[in-house]
Each structure stands twice: as structure tokens, then as C-alpha cells.
Design a protein around this motif. Structure first.
Motif, PDB file in Angstrom:
ATOM      1  N   ALA A   1       1.014  -1.278  -0.197  1.00  0.00           N
ATOM      2  CA  ALA A   1      -0.056   0.060  -0.058  1.00  0.00           C
ATOM      3  C   ALA A   1       0.836   1.260   0.036  1.00  0.00           C
ATOM      4  CB  ALA A   1      -0.892  -0.052   1.323  1.00  0.00           C
ATOM      5  N   ALA A   2       1.739   1.367   0.828  1.00  0.00           N
ATOM      6  CA  ALA A   2       2.791   2.437   0.955  1.00  0.00           C
ATOM      7  C   ALA A   2       3.538   2.604  -0.518  1.00  0.00           C
ATOM      8  CB  ALA A   2       3.855   2.256   2.014  1.00  0.00           C
ATOM      9  N   SER A   3       3.667   1.535  -1.215  1.00  0.00           N
ATOM     10  CA  SER A   3       4.454   1.814  -2.432  1.00  0.00           C
ATOM     11  C   SER A   3       3.470   2.310  -3.473  1.00  0.00           C
ATOM     12  CB  SER A   3       5.208   0.544  -2.839  1.00  0.00           C
ATOM     13  OG  SER A   3       3.926  -0.406  -3.375  1.00  0.00           O
ATOM     14  N   LEU A   4       2.298   2.057  -3.351  1.00  0.00           N
ATOM     15  CA  LEU A   4       1.282   2.678  -4.390  1.00  0.00           C
ATOM     16  C   LEU A   4       0.602   4.025  -3.797  1.00  0.00           C
ATOM     17  CD1 LEU A   4      -0.993  -0.525  -4.692  1.00  0.00           C
ATOM     18  CD2 LEU A   4       0.595   0.460  -6.477  1.00  0.00           C
ATOM     19  N   VAL A   5       0.687   4.257  -2.851  1.00  0.00           N
ATOM     20  CA  VAL A   5       0.315   5.784  -2.333  1.00  0.00           C
ATOM     21  C   VAL A   5       1.638   6.413  -2.698  1.00  0.00           C
ATOM     22  CG1 VAL A   5       0.058   7.060  -0.336  1.00  0.00           C
ATOM     23  CG2 VAL A   5      -1.098   4.962  -0.455  1.00  0.00           C
ATOM     24  N   GLY A   6       2.748   6.192  -2.848  1.00  0.00           N
ATOM     25  CA  GLY A   6       3.603   6.736  -3.177  1.00  0.00           C
ATOM     26  C   GLY A   6       3.912   6.595  -4.730  1.00  0.00           C
ATOM     27  N   ALA A   7       2.990   6.196  -5.520  1.00  0.00           N
ATOM     28  CA  ALA A   7       3.146   6.140  -6.888  1.00  0.00           C
ATOM     29  C   ALA A   7       3.901   7.286  -7.605  1.00  0.00           C
ATOM     30  CB  ALA A   7       1.625   5.849  -7.503  1.00  0.00           C
TER      31      ALA A   7
ATOM     32  N   PRO B   1      -5.447   6.373  -9.618  1.00  0.00           N
ATOM     33  CA  PRO B   1      -6.057   5.012  -9.542  1.00  0.00           C
ATOM     34  C   PRO B   1      -5.229   4.262  -8.587  1.00  0.00           C
ATOM     35  CG  PRO B   1      -6.295   5.599 -11.891  1.00  0.00           C
ATOM     36  CD  PRO B   1      -5.407   6.422 -11.312  1.00  0.00           C
ATOM     37  N   PHE B   2      -3.934   4.176  -8.801  1.00  0.00           N
ATOM     38  CA  PHE B   2      -3.192   3.485  -7.945  1.00  0.00           C
ATOM     39  C   PHE B   2      -2.870   4.037  -6.644  1.00  0.00           C
ATOM     40  CE2 PHE B   2      -2.256   3.430 -12.497  1.00  0.00           C
ATOM     41  CZ  PHE B   2      -2.663   2.019 -12.882  1.00  0.00           C
ATOM     42  N   VAL B   3      -2.812   5.378  -6.323  1.00  0.00           N
ATOM     43  CA  VAL B   3      -2.751   5.936  -5.036  1.00  0.00           C
ATOM     44  C   VAL B   3      -4.031   5.601  -4.361  1.00  0.00           C
ATOM     45  CG1 VAL B   3      -2.832   8.151  -3.997  1.00  0.00           C
ATOM     46  CG2 VAL B   3      -1.290   7.558  -5.798  1.00  0.00           C
ATOM     47  N   ALA B   4      -5.209   5.599  -4.891  1.00  0.00           N
ATOM     48  CA  ALA B   4      -6.602   5.275  -4.363  1.00  0.00           C
ATOM     49  C   ALA B   4      -6.615   3.708  -3.842  1.00  0.00           C
ATOM     50  CB  ALA B   4      -7.731   5.564  -5.331  1.00  0.00           C
ATOM     51  N   TYR B   5      -6.109   2.945  -4.798  1.00  0.00           N
ATOM     52  CA  TYR B   5      -6.117   1.539  -4.286  1.00  0.00           C
ATOM     53  C   TYR B   5      -4.795   1.298  -3.191  1.00  0.00           C
ATOM     54  CZ  TYR B   5      -5.554  -3.476  -4.974  1.00  0.00           C
ATOM     55  OH  TYR B   5      -5.777  -4.922  -4.817  1.00  0.00           O
ATOM     56  N   GLY B   6      -3.968   1.997  -3.002  1.00  0.00           N
ATOM     57  CA  GLY B   6      -3.039   1.925  -2.014  1.00  0.00           C
ATOM     58  C   GLY B   6      -3.837   2.235  -0.695  1.00  0.00           C
ATOM     59  N   LEU B   7      -4.445   3.319  -0.670  1.00  0.00           N
ATOM     60  CA  LEU B   7      -5.166   3.900   0.304  1.00  0.00           C
ATOM     61  C   LEU B   7      -6.204   2.889   0.960  1.00  0.00           C
ATOM     62  CD1 LEU B   7      -5.620   7.559  -0.699  1.00  0.00           C
ATOM     63  CD2 LEU B   7      -4.286   6.627   0.997  1.00  0.00           C
ATOM     64  N   ILE B   8      -6.939   2.289  -0.080  1.00  0.00           N
ATOM     65  CA  ILE B   8      -7.741   1.191   0.290  1.00  0.00           C
ATOM     66  C   ILE B   8      -6.981  -0.148   0.801  1.00  0.00           C
ATOM     67  CG2 ILE B   8      -9.553  -0.159  -0.648  1.00  0.00           C
ATOM     68  CD1 ILE B   8     -10.368   1.737  -2.642  1.00  0.00           C
TER      69      ILE B   8
END
Length: 211
Positions: A18-24, A132-139
Motif C-alpha cells: 500500500a505504501a508503495s502505491l500511495v507513493g506512486a 487510481p493506483f494511489v486510491a488503491y493503495g489507500l484502500i
């Protein structure tokens, strides 16, 4: 294996992904750094004498790979994402001149006009693509918290985290190996929206609270 251990391990794995995606915007920064290669077959007599002739087999490996991919692509075009991965044998800019962004390459006995140039654009454009990838990371992070608390299945967290890893493998870090950038954004959007709808459904019709 102890259920509590599974919950903790799955939650930690999900948090990292999740952290890696929030940091997209950082993890996928290669998206906006594009070294573009364009080739076109030419006759030997058609080449400009001022343009240097390069032999494919004499090029460094990364340059050979980029040229080969451009030649083999249906439209004679190939993009390398990330300046650190761009072959340093070539010149990349908006301006091309013989030997600086404009070459002739002999590949398997045929002559090709090769142009190399810098692509990409304003960073905020790619930030929009990455939403979309940041949102996925948050979820995914919220699912990880629920998993750690024992309110979500460890298997669910692990599967969703693996899907997050797949985003990285399919994305600009690996030059979009299977699907083009537009399809990648569409895939990420569809998965994120689908996950959000599924969690809302769970909250409304099952015992799972919204994560």
C-alpha cells in the motif's frame, strides 16, 4: 500456522505494498521520463551522407535491445521509461541533428533511419494517471488495518496486496511489458472501483464494516 500470525504477516505485507502505491508519483516516476525510438526502413542510396551509420551488432546491449524492439514493433516505435534506463549511446532532445538524435542503423543487412528523442510531459499529467493506483493503495492500507485487528481475512489482504504488486510489474517501472499505458490506467481504475464497490457491498450486506 497460528491464525494471528497469518493476520499480522498479511497485514504487514499489505501495508508495504500500500505504501508503495500511495507513493506512486515517486515509484512510477519513470512514466514521465521517456526516451523514444522511431525507425523506418530506407534504401542505402536514400541515406543522408551526414548521418552516421551504426552497425547493430557493434552497439551496447541496451542500445541493441531498444533498436530491436523498435524494428520489431508494428509501428516502428519503442519507448524506454526512465532516464536511468535510456541507452547512453544515443541523444535525446526535442532537437535532432545528424549524430544527435538522427542515425542510420544496419540491422540484419537492412538499413533503418533511426530517430531518438525525449518524450514525456508535465509531471502533474502523470500524477493524474497515477491516481487510481494511489486510491488503491489507500484502500489496501485500510484493509491491512482491519486484517491486523482480525476483522478481515488474511487471505483477502494477501490477494489484494499481490494485485498491488502486479500494478508495479505491469507499469512504467518495467516499461509496460504486457499492456500499453492507456490500458494500464484503465485496468487500475476498473480494479480500484471494483474493490471499492465490493467493500461497500460487504458493509451493507455482511458483517464486515467499511475498512
Amino acid at each position: 500456522m497460528d491464525d494471528r500470525y497469518l493476520s499480522v504477516a498479511s497485514a504487514l505485507f499489505a501495508v508495504v505494498v500500500a505504501a508503495s502505491l500511495v507513493g506512486a508519483p515517486l515509484a512510477m516516476a519513470d512514466w514521465g521520463e521517456q526516451a523514444e525510438f522511431s525507425v523506418e526502413p530506407v534504401q542505402r542510396s536514400e541515406r543522408d551522407d551526414e548521418v552516421p551509420v551504426l552497425r547493430y551488432e557493434e552497439l551496447p546491449f541496451d542500445a541493441r535491445d531498444a533498436v530491436r524492439r523498435a524494428v520489431e514493433s508494428p509501428d516502428g516505435h519503442h519507448v524506454v521509461y526512465g532516464w536511468e534506463d535510456a541507452p547512453d549511446r544515443f541523444f535525446y532532445s526535442d532537437y535532432a541533428a545528424p549524430g544527435n538524435g538522427r542515425y542510420v542503423v544496419v540491422y540484419e543487412g537492412r538499413y533503418y533511419r533511426l530517430e531518438t528523442y525525449a518524450g514525456g510531459g508535465f509531471p502533474f499529467v502523470y500524477w493524474l494517471y497515477e491516481l487510481p493506483f494511489v486510491a488503491y493503495g489507500l484502500i489496501l492500507a485500510s484493509v491491512a488495518v482491519r486484517t491486523y485487528d482480525g476483522e478481515r481475512s488474511p487471505r483477502t489482504a494477501a490477494v489484494l496486496a499481490l494485485l498491488g504488486v502486479a500494478f508495479h510489474l505491469l507499469g512504467p517501472e518495467f516499461d509496460f511489458p504486457l499492456i500499453p499505458p492507456g490500458a494500464f490506467v484503465g485496468f487500475g481504475t476498473a480494479v480500484t472501483v471494483g474493490l471499492a464497490v465490493k467493500l461497500l457491498w460487504d458493509a451493507a450486506y455482511t458483517n464486515y464494516p467499511i475498512p
